[in-house]
Design a protein around this motif. Sequence first.
Motif, PDB file in Angstrom:
ATOM      1  N   ASP A  15       0.935  -1.207  -0.102  1.00 15.87           N
ATOM      2  CA  ASP A  15      -0.153  -0.105  -0.222  1.00 15.87           C
ATOM      3  C   ASP A  15       0.888   1.121   0.080  1.00 15.87           C
ATOM      4  OD1 ASP A  15      -2.497  -1.460   0.196  1.00 15.87           O
ATOM      5  OD2 ASP A  15      -2.342  -1.702   2.056  1.00 15.87           O
ATOM      6  N   VAL A  16       2.044   1.249   0.750  1.00 18.44           N
ATOM      7  CA  VAL A  16       2.691   2.315   1.140  1.00 18.44           C
ATOM      8  C   VAL A  16       4.206   2.006   1.031  1.00 18.44           C
ATOM      9  CG1 VAL A  16       3.206   4.445   2.442  1.00 18.44           C
ATOM     10  CG2 VAL A  16       0.856   3.581   2.431  1.00 18.44           C
ATOM     11  N   LEU A  17       5.020   2.778  -0.046  1.00 17.01           N
ATOM     12  CA  LEU A  17       6.386   2.365   0.155  1.00 17.01           C
ATOM     13  C   LEU A  17       7.197   3.620   0.761  1.00 17.01           C
ATOM     14  CD1 LEU A  17       8.660   0.455  -2.193  1.00 17.01           C
ATOM     15  CD2 LEU A  17       9.461   2.767  -1.565  1.00 17.01           C
ATOM     16  N   VAL A  18       8.046   3.461   1.765  1.00 19.65           N
ATOM     17  CA  VAL A  18       8.463   4.531   2.427  1.00 19.65           C
ATOM     18  C   VAL A  18      10.002   4.442   2.020  1.00 19.65           C
ATOM     19  CG1 VAL A  18       9.344   5.535   4.762  1.00 19.65           C
ATOM     20  CG2 VAL A  18       7.255   4.488   4.364  1.00 19.65           C
ATOM     21  N   ILE A  19      10.805   5.562   1.363  1.00 19.45           N
ATOM     22  CA  ILE A  19      12.019   5.491   1.185  1.00 19.45           C
ATOM     23  C   ILE A  19      12.789   6.042   2.202  1.00 19.45           C
ATOM     24  CG2 ILE A  19      13.885   6.592  -0.400  1.00 19.45           C
ATOM     25  CD1 ILE A  19      11.603   6.893  -2.507  1.00 19.45           C
ATOM     26  N   GLY A  22      15.356   7.035   8.444  1.00 25.33           N
ATOM     27  CA  GLY A  22      15.380   7.650   9.599  1.00 25.33           C
ATOM     28  C   GLY A  22      14.242   8.016  10.314  1.00 25.33           C
ATOM     29  N   PRO A  23      14.141   9.000  11.445  1.00 26.03           N
ATOM     30  CA  PRO A  23      13.053   9.316  12.140  1.00 26.03           C
ATOM     31  C   PRO A  23      11.812   9.551  11.589  1.00 26.03           C
ATOM     32  CG  PRO A  23      14.967  10.252  13.024  1.00 26.03           C
ATOM     33  CD  PRO A  23      15.265   9.832  11.731  1.00 26.03           C
ATOM     34  N   ALA A  24      11.956  10.297  10.484  1.00 28.38           N
ATOM     35  CA  ALA A  24      10.579  10.482   9.749  1.00 28.38           C
ATOM     36  C   ALA A  24      10.012   9.481   9.053  1.00 28.38           C
ATOM     37  CB  ALA A  24      10.965  11.481   8.535  1.00 28.38           C
ATOM     38  N   GLY A  25      10.796   8.623   8.292  1.00 29.88           N
ATOM     39  CA  GLY A  25      10.157   7.408   7.464  1.00 29.88           C
ATOM     40  C   GLY A  25       9.866   6.334   8.619  1.00 29.88           C
ATOM     41  N   SER A  26      10.615   6.077   9.602  1.00 31.78           N
ATOM     42  CA  SER A  26      10.325   4.872  10.505  1.00 31.78           C
ATOM     43  C   SER A  26       9.178   5.260  11.337  1.00 31.78           C
ATOM     44  CB  SER A  26      11.637   4.766  11.597  1.00 31.78           C
ATOM     45  OG  SER A  26      12.785   4.113  11.026  1.00 31.78           O
ATOM     46  N   THR A  27       9.101   6.625  11.672  1.00 31.22           N
ATOM     47  CA  THR A  27       7.624   7.146  12.396  1.00 31.22           C
ATOM     48  C   THR A  27       6.406   6.878  11.588  1.00 31.22           C
ATOM     49  OG1 THR A  27       8.917   8.687  13.711  1.00 31.22           O
ATOM     50  CG2 THR A  27       6.480   8.864  13.285  1.00 31.22           C
ATOM     51  N   MET A  35      -1.988   1.351  11.593  1.00 27.79           N
ATOM     52  CA  MET A  35      -3.622   1.549  10.655  1.00 27.79           C
ATOM     53  C   MET A  35      -4.011   0.452   9.996  1.00 27.79           C
ATOM     54  SD  MET A  35      -2.721   5.606  10.038  1.00 27.79           S
ATOM     55  CE  MET A  35      -2.574   6.748  11.107  1.00 27.79           C
ATOM     56  N   GLY A  36      -3.041  -0.608   9.736  1.00 24.88           N
ATOM     57  CA  GLY A  36      -3.604  -1.555   9.023  1.00 24.88           C
ATOM     58  C   GLY A  36      -3.276  -1.659   7.558  1.00 24.88           C
ATOM     59  N   HIS A  37      -2.224  -0.869   7.318  1.00 23.65           N
ATOM     60  CA  HIS A  37      -1.752  -0.690   5.824  1.00 23.65           C
ATOM     61  C   HIS A  37      -0.415  -1.610   5.699  1.00 23.65           C
ATOM     62  CE1 HIS A  37      -4.504   2.748   4.976  1.00 23.65           C
ATOM     63  NE2 HIS A  37      -4.181   2.980   6.027  1.00 23.65           N
ATOM     64  N   ARG A  38      -0.607  -2.140   4.246  1.00 25.81           N
ATOM     65  CA  ARG A  38       0.997  -2.942   4.276  1.00 25.81           C
ATOM     66  C   ARG A  38       1.917  -1.985   3.710  1.00 25.81           C
ATOM     67  NH1 ARG A  38      -1.577  -6.393  -0.823  1.00 25.81           N
ATOM     68  NH2 ARG A  38      -1.966  -4.180  -1.519  1.00 25.81           N
ATOM     69  N   VAL A  39       3.047  -1.957   4.452  1.00 24.48           N
ATOM     70  CA  VAL A  39       4.045  -1.013   4.443  1.00 24.48           C
ATOM     71  C   VAL A  39       5.229  -1.556   4.181  1.00 24.48           C
ATOM     72  CG1 VAL A  39       4.989   0.911   5.491  1.00 24.48           C
ATOM     73  CG2 VAL A  39       2.695   0.718   6.035  1.00 24.48           C
ATOM     74  N   THR A  40       6.051  -1.076   3.256  1.00 18.96           N
ATOM     75  CA  THR A  40       7.496  -1.385   2.899  1.00 18.96           C
ATOM     76  C   THR A  40       8.326  -0.172   3.004  1.00 18.96           C
ATOM     77  OG1 THR A  40       6.740  -3.107   1.427  1.00 18.96           O
ATOM     78  CG2 THR A  40       9.120  -2.348   1.393  1.00 18.96           C
ATOM     79  N   LEU A  41       9.439  -0.400   4.112  1.00 22.92           N
ATOM     80  CA  LEU A  41      10.383   0.748   4.077  1.00 22.92           C
ATOM     81  C   LEU A  41      11.615   0.085   3.574  1.00 22.92           C
ATOM     82  CD1 LEU A  41      10.976   2.631   7.365  1.00 22.92           C
ATOM     83  CD2 LEU A  41      12.700   1.633   6.157  1.00 22.92           C
ATOM     84  N   LEU A  42      12.460   0.846   2.837  1.00 20.61           N
ATOM     85  CA  LEU A  42      13.436   0.629   2.125  1.00 20.61           C
ATOM     86  C   LEU A  42      14.763   1.502   2.581  1.00 20.61           C
ATOM     87  CD1 LEU A  42      12.566  -0.015  -1.806  1.00 20.61           C
ATOM     88  CD2 LEU A  42      12.517  -1.517   0.244  1.00 20.61           C
ATOM     89  N   GLU A 131       7.206  -3.896   6.711  1.00 22.96           N
ATOM     90  CA  GLU A 131       8.361  -4.754   6.192  1.00 22.96           C
ATOM     91  C   GLU A 131       9.594  -3.715   5.992  1.00 22.96           C
ATOM     92  OE1 GLU A 131       9.412  -7.651   2.254  1.00 22.96           O
ATOM     93  OE2 GLU A 131       8.142  -5.789   2.040  1.00 22.96           O
ATOM     94  N   VAL A 132      10.730  -4.081   6.673  1.00 21.59           N
ATOM     95  CA  VAL A 132      11.792  -3.337   6.746  1.00 21.59           C
ATOM     96  C   VAL A 132      12.836  -4.039   5.981  1.00 21.59           C
ATOM     97  CG1 VAL A 132      13.544  -2.146   8.221  1.00 21.59           C
ATOM     98  CG2 VAL A 132      11.303  -2.099   8.944  1.00 21.59           C
ATOM     99  N   ILE A 133      13.353  -3.314   5.086  1.00 22.64           N
ATOM    100  CA  ILE A 133      14.454  -3.883   4.160  1.00 22.64           C
ATOM    101  C   ILE A 133      15.640  -2.835   4.143  1.00 22.64           C
ATOM    102  CG2 ILE A 133      15.172  -4.654   1.849  1.00 22.64           C
ATOM    103  CD1 ILE A 133      12.328  -5.453   1.253  1.00 22.64           C
TER     104      ILE A 133
END
Length: 444
Positions: A15-19, A22-27, A35-42, A131-133
């Motif tokens: 649903d959401v990919l975070v580039i 750091g503090p902004a992306g991890s938060t 909230m129930g969204h499928r999130v991937t953080l790269l 999902e943290v990569i």
Amino acid sequence: MPHETLPQSADHQCDVLVIGGGPAGSTAATRLAEMGHRVTLLEKAHHPRFHIGESLLPANMPLLDQLGVRTEVEAIGMQKWGAEFISPWHDHRQTFEFADAWDKSMPSAFQVRRSEFDEILIRNAGRKGAEVIEGCRVREVEFLPDHAGALVHAQHDDGRSVTWRCRFLVDASGRDTFLGNRLKAKQRNPKHNSSALYAHFTGAQRNCGKKEGHISIFWFEHGWLWFIPLADGTTSIGVVTWPHRMKMRKTSVKEFFLEQIALCPAMAMRLKDAQLVSEVEATGNFSYSCDHSHGDRYLLLGDAYAFVDPVFSSGVMLAMKSGFEGADAIDTCLRQPQKSATALKRFDKVMKHGPKEFSWFIYRVTNPTMRNLFMGPSNVFRVQEALLSVLAGDIYGKTPIWGSLRILKAIYYLASLANLKRTLLAWKHRKFNIRYVEEPEGMA
């Protein structure tokens, strides 16, 4: 929540990919996962990794509580009850305690090693369901037609290429400003520009007792310096000066850094028995902002949107606040598309508010008139309490500081006009490197 099925044109979907982790992306990733969204953080690096910006504000603490990580941060932090300002043009040092701010409920914060702090935040995002990569760098982004999101191309450390299809994209890439650069939205701040050098020392002379954790700000002829004590005995030292000063250096970065410290006797005294225990890092022309905070299915958070001078330690707080606000906006956009415009308008207002309120003081912090206000504060009309609220980061809530801040700004402008010659000379010194000798306060 029901998840929209995306076309199978990518290796992975979310649903959401975070580039950026750091503090902004991890938060943002933590909140969206909750909230129930499928999130991937790269994250391009591997935590723990070095980062500057070790001083938190009292306004960070409620955010840490909401993320559920306050106890972990307390375990690695040096408690910070206030700040002190030291000026060579004054015969005293001025100490401020956060407990004296308008709102007395946020009396302290922490100084932290960012490698430890940032790892706490990113691991928390993983625990909460994101999902943290790590070791995966975003290379390209394709925005899809008809509000269909984005196709993100990334590369792992081992060279493997991978793609994600996402409904919403978050740029929290810090000073890399991934989207800001690619969309040509990043602009140098024309009102303020500085360069910084920084390193870690051991054996620095600290304050005693409760004041040991205070951040110390030292003014000197060419800018200002920071002194941030960390819990393990290390002290973060930084020099912030004008870019033209950096361009004039004829020595190595390390030698130039030590030369600038020597120009500030009060700081040099604190470091006379200290040992440099890290490489000296340098960064130039670092004040900037992007000309927009969001677009069709993407947001810019934290330093990816704007970075201002770190004199008031606002960076981490602004980044985390943007993560909370960004997550709320994205949740609305994905669940209630008809309300997207209103949600994004609110998000944009919050993103502009923080840098604006800090920047007014930052643009003037090396001006003699502003120094005098800091070094000889008065609480007439509660202006000192209002200033301390800004220093504490209390600029988003309902604390009624704004009338007193307007009075403080009026006092500044009147004092600047009363000393117009000195004000203009200081401005020319900073902008054009025209040297002048500033006399001690009371002798001008």
